[in-house]
Design a protein around this motif. Structure first.
Motif, mmCIF file in Angstrom:
data_model
loop_
_atom_site.group_PDB
_atom_site.id
_atom_site.type_symbol
_atom_site.label_atom_id
_atom_site.label_comp_id
_atom_site.label_asym_id
_atom_site.label_seq_id
_atom_site.Cartn_x
_atom_site.Cartn_y
_atom_site.Cartn_z
ATOM 1 N N ARG A 1 33.717 24.538 -12.559
ATOM 2 C CA ARG A 1 34.233 22.898 -12.264
ATOM 3 C C ARG A 1 33.224 22.053 -11.899
ATOM 4 N NH1 ARG A 1 38.520 21.292 -14.209
ATOM 5 N NH2 ARG A 1 39.289 20.276 -12.255
ATOM 6 N N LYS A 2 32.438 22.418 -11.134
ATOM 7 C CA LYS A 2 31.349 21.440 -10.464
ATOM 8 C C LYS A 2 30.577 20.876 -11.880
ATOM 9 C CE LYS A 2 29.722 22.256 -6.609
ATOM 10 N NZ LYS A 2 29.075 22.337 -5.237
ATOM 11 N N GLN A 3 30.168 22.009 -12.677
ATOM 12 C CA GLN A 3 29.303 21.450 -14.150
ATOM 13 C C GLN A 3 30.272 20.653 -14.917
ATOM 14 O OE1 GLN A 3 28.273 25.266 -15.430
ATOM 15 N NE2 GLN A 3 26.390 25.337 -14.303
ATOM 16 N N ALA A 4 31.599 20.821 -14.844
ATOM 17 C CA ALA A 4 32.505 20.215 -15.587
ATOM 18 C C ALA A 4 32.623 18.766 -15.254
ATOM 19 C CB ALA A 4 34.098 20.936 -15.957
ATOM 20 N N TYR A 5 32.717 18.518 -13.882
ATOM 21 C CA TYR A 5 32.743 17.183 -13.179
ATOM 22 C C TYR A 5 31.451 16.497 -13.429
ATOM 23 C CZ TYR A 5 32.611 13.834 -9.210
ATOM 24 O OH TYR A 5 32.424 12.779 -8.722
ATOM 25 N N ARG B 1 40.462 11.665 -10.791
ATOM 26 C CA ARG B 1 41.334 12.847 -11.491
ATOM 27 C C ARG B 1 40.953 14.360 -10.680
ATOM 28 N NH1 ARG B 1 39.873 10.345 -15.996
ATOM 29 N NH2 ARG B 1 37.944 12.084 -16.367
ATOM 30 N N TYR B 2 39.836 14.402 -10.099
ATOM 31 C CA TYR B 2 39.497 15.627 -9.695
ATOM 32 C C TYR B 2 39.865 15.795 -8.208
ATOM 33 C CZ TYR B 2 36.315 17.525 -13.256
ATOM 34 O OH TYR B 2 35.938 18.147 -14.503
ATOM 35 N N SER B 3 39.990 14.389 -7.634
ATOM 36 C CA SER B 3 40.508 14.551 -6.288
ATOM 37 C C SER B 3 42.268 14.970 -6.281
ATOM 38 C CB SER B 3 40.317 12.938 -5.784
ATOM 39 O OG SER B 3 40.960 12.936 -4.531
ATOM 40 N N GLU C 1 35.122 12.731 -3.759
ATOM 41 C CA GLU C 1 34.280 13.779 -3.684
ATOM 42 C C GLU C 1 34.502 14.651 -2.476
ATOM 43 O OE1 GLU C 1 30.302 13.104 -4.641
ATOM 44 O OE2 GLU C 1 30.699 12.806 -6.731
ATOM 45 N N ALA C 2 34.771 13.816 -1.425
ATOM 46 C CA ALA C 2 35.020 14.546 -0.255
ATOM 47 C C ALA C 2 36.305 15.543 -0.064
ATOM 48 C CB ALA C 2 35.155 13.615 1.080
ATOM 49 N N ASP C 3 37.209 14.832 -0.913
ATOM 50 C CA ASP C 3 38.411 15.776 -0.987
ATOM 51 C C ASP C 3 38.139 17.077 -1.921
ATOM 52 O OD1 ASP C 3 39.572 13.580 0.289
ATOM 53 O OD2 ASP C 3 40.587 12.590 -1.747
ATOM 54 N N PHE C 4 37.475 17.074 -2.973
ATOM 55 C CA PHE C 4 37.627 18.232 -3.710
ATOM 56 C C PHE C 4 36.111 18.779 -3.891
ATOM 57 C CE2 PHE C 4 36.196 14.685 -6.547
ATOM 58 C CZ PHE C 4 34.987 15.077 -7.244
ATOM 59 N N MET C 5 35.156 18.147 -3.571
ATOM 60 C CA MET C 5 33.759 18.910 -3.992
ATOM 61 C C MET C 5 33.443 19.996 -3.216
ATOM 62 S SD MET C 5 31.467 18.550 -6.168
ATOM 63 C CE MET C 5 30.826 16.869 -6.730
ATOM 64 N N PRO C 6 33.703 20.507 -1.888
ATOM 65 C CA PRO C 6 33.528 21.643 -1.378
ATOM 66 C C PRO C 6 34.211 22.880 -1.733
ATOM 67 C CG PRO C 6 34.127 19.894 0.508
ATOM 68 C CD PRO C 6 34.451 19.268 -1.073
ATOM 69 N N GLY C 7 35.467 22.545 -2.515
ATOM 70 C CA GLY C 7 36.102 23.838 -2.956
ATOM 71 C C GLY C 7 36.023 23.783 -4.477
#
Length: 166
Positions: A126-130, A163-165, A115-121
């Motif tokens: 997309r956050k809700q989809a995750y 996958r999100y990363s 999550e550190a790779d993708f969450m801030p962006g």
């Protein structure tokens, strides 16, 4: 089987064993105290043995072989957190899996790392989809019993984070 001639057929209270060379049957002797005393003695020794085993084996910091060395669960979590990225964290998780409830802690460490790779962006959609995909993992094995299903859920969640990363 009948008692030898001249032997008393009726048992006397507390009398067990030999009577004129004949062994009396012990069926029904529970109420006369013989078995109760023996059972109480055995159960006290059994409880003492169980207590001793629990004291020795009750150490929560059990070691496992991971990455060709003995590590505790906390050490594996620290190793996952120390990885440079999500892919290497997943690799450690796969190498050190327990296929039991301990994988929940390992999977959470992987999720945090990925999550550190993708969450801030991430935008709100997309956050809700995750979060929706994570809930799918949580529901997938929710009606199954056994700790291996907790492991399966942890791996499912880690794969979604991976996958999100990417």
């Amino acid at each position: 089987m009948s008692p030898p001639e001249g032997c008393n057929v009726k048992r006397k209270a507390g009398h067990f064993g030999l009577t004129s060379g004949w062994v009396e049957p012990r069926a029904g002797a529970w109420h006369q105290g013989g078995y109760e005393e023996a059972f109480a003695m055995l159960s006290r020794s059994g409880l003492a043995a169980v207590a001793a085993v629990l004291l020795v084996a009750g150490n929560p910091a059990r070691a496992m072989v991971c990455m060709e060395k003995s590590m505790t669960l906390d050490e594996v979590v620290d190793t996952i957190a120390a990885q440079k990225g999500c892919e290497s964290a997943i690799k450690v998780f796969q190498d050190c899996q327990l296929t039991a409830s301990g994988d929940v802690q390992l999977g959470a460490a992987v999720e945090k790392k990925c999550e550190a790779d993708f969450m801030p962006g991430l935008n709100m959609a997309r956050k809700q989809a995750y979060q929706r995909e994570m809930r799918v993992c949580d529901r997938k094995y929710r009606n199954k019993s056994g700790t291996m299903y907790l492991s399966f859920t942890a791996f499912c969640r880690a794969e979604v984070a991976r996958r999100y990363s990417r």
